[in-house]
Scaffold this active site. Structure first.
Site, PDB file in Angstrom:
ATOM      1  N   ASP A 132       0.857  -1.174   0.000  1.00 31.32           N
ATOM      2  CA  ASP A 132       0.000   0.000   0.000  1.00 31.32           C
ATOM      3  C   ASP A 132       0.900   1.233   0.000  1.00 31.32           C
ATOM      4  O   ASP A 132       2.041   1.180   0.456  1.00 31.32           O
ATOM      5  CB  ASP A 132      -0.869  -0.037   1.269  1.00 31.32           C
TER       6      ASP A 132
ATOM      7  N   ASP B 108      -7.905  -7.459   0.340  1.00 28.42           N
ATOM      8  CA  ASP B 108      -7.116  -7.614   1.550  1.00 28.42           C
ATOM      9  C   ASP B 108      -7.905  -7.031   2.706  1.00 28.42           C
ATOM     10  O   ASP B 108      -8.799  -6.204   2.509  1.00 28.42           O
ATOM     11  CB  ASP B 108      -5.781  -6.876   1.427  1.00 28.42           C
TER      12      ASP B 108
END
Length: 376
Positions: free
Chosen positions: A92, A271
């Site tokens: 991320d 996720d």
């Protein structure tokens, strides 16, 4: 990175595919365990490989940048070598973490200023710097810096936020294409669709993102306070525009039912910290429903955790034993629950994939949504 669609379900947008990276293949749809600081909490890498059967895990740019820092990770030869994980990694951008520090950050055109949650030191994340950090980490898939507005944002704020995200995206994409990987393998860059819960903003962002022609695309800013039905609506709006030939990553979602509904709407990658975070607090997800392992009803139940047998823990440990461990505050309880929940999530997406291929996904999904939301 390459993406090949192997099967398309009837009467649904669900599809099964394969993402090929330098560190291996990822069958889709896929759930990705979250390893924020280079560690999936309470789970060894060998358990991720053999018991959870994770094809890819996540790392977080914000946390890894602050600790251990890029100097250490570069000396190790990248995150894969540093943590002993030979399969793919996605990072991320750290944007969500920065923006969750609402009292300790300021958004500027240049980027996001923030203070470390560790020592209060001041830092700046620009779209370019976030690319550089992820080059140092060496993830197979890196994310663009964006702003993640709350799900309850009004239209004017969402409009301004989206414009900033798009300007940052142009800069990040340009810098990605002007720089090279550091460890001898290619990296992919995923832009992120934003726009809160407003269909016109989501369509605008999806078109902007699709036009870049990146190797994959992400959907951000959902599961941040908006109703689930609104989240599903936004996924449909966005996936009508994002190219079918590229993998679609829904960020930070969610419950087993959320995952099944997202797959139904054409999402390939997901996720969430829920399997490990909820597991550490005694909540187990199973093919029959959700269990609170501190409930007295499990005290003398010597049956397996999940009759489907999604992991070795399901076969070796009974509900009664795991309840005992939680009541006794044993660390092993958190380990068993984390492995079990992750294994269940991976089992669920693997089953979804098989039913997409076999042609009966829609019926199976409708039955499973009822089962996995049941409170046992």
């Amino acid at each position: 990175m390459k993406f090949k669609i192997e099967a398309q379900a009837e009467n649904t947008a669900a599809r099964a595919g394969i993402i090929s990276t330098a560190h291996g293949e990822i069958p889709t749809p896929i759930f990705m365990p979250v390893g924020t600081v280079g560690s999936v909490k309470a789970v060894h890498q060998c358990e991720l490989r053999d018991d959870v059967k994770a094809a890819i895990i996540l790392g977080n740019t914000y946390h890894l940048y602050l600790r251990p820092g890029m100097e250490i990770i570069e000396k190790a030869g990248g995150l894969h070598k540093f943590i002993g994980w030979e399969r793919p990694i996605l990072t991320d951008s750290g944007g969500f973490q920065v923006f969750s520090l609402s009292s300790n950050r300021k958004l500027k055109e240049e980027g996001a200023w923030f203070r470390s949650h560790i020592d209060g030191s001041k830092h700046l994340f620009t779209p370019e710097k976030v690319v550089d950090i992820q080059r140092s980490i060496g993830s197979d898939i890196m994310m663009a810096l964006d702003e993640c507005p709350p799900g309850t944002s009004d239209y004017d704020y969402a409009r301004k936020s989206l414009s900033l995200t798009h300007r940052w995206l142009e800069r990040g994409w340009k810098h990605f294409n002007e720089t090279s990987p550091k460890y001898g393998f290619s990296q992919a860059f995923f832009p992120i669709v934003q726009g809160c819960v407003y269909p016109d903003l989501r369509r605008e962002s999806a078109k902007f993102v699709a036009d870049l022609g990146a190797e994959g695309n992400a959907i951000g800013g959902l599961a941040v306070g908006e109703p689930a039905e609104k989240m599903y609506e936004m996924i449909e709006v966005v996936n009508d525009i994002l190219p079918e030939s590229k993998p679609r990553y829904l960020m930070g979602v969610g419950t087993p039912a959320n995952i099944l509904e997202a797959i139904d709407r054409g999402v390939d990658m997901m996720d969430c910290v829920m399997p490990t975070r909820n597991g550490r607090n005694g909540m187990l997800f199973t093919s029959r429903g959700i269990m609170n392992m501190r409930n007295k009803k499990w005290a003398d139940d010597f049956s397996p955790l999940d009759e489907e047998g999604t992991a070795w823990v399901d076969k070796e440990y009974s509900k009664a034993y795991v309840r005992h461990l939680f009541v006794a505050n044993e660390i092993l309880a958190m380990q068993i629950a984390s492995i079990h929940n992750l294994a269940f999530y991976l089992w669920l997406v693997t089953e979804a994939r098989q039913h997409i291929i076999s042609g009966d996904f829609k019926q199976w999904k409708e039955e499973m949504v009822v089962r996995v939301t049941n409170r046992l």
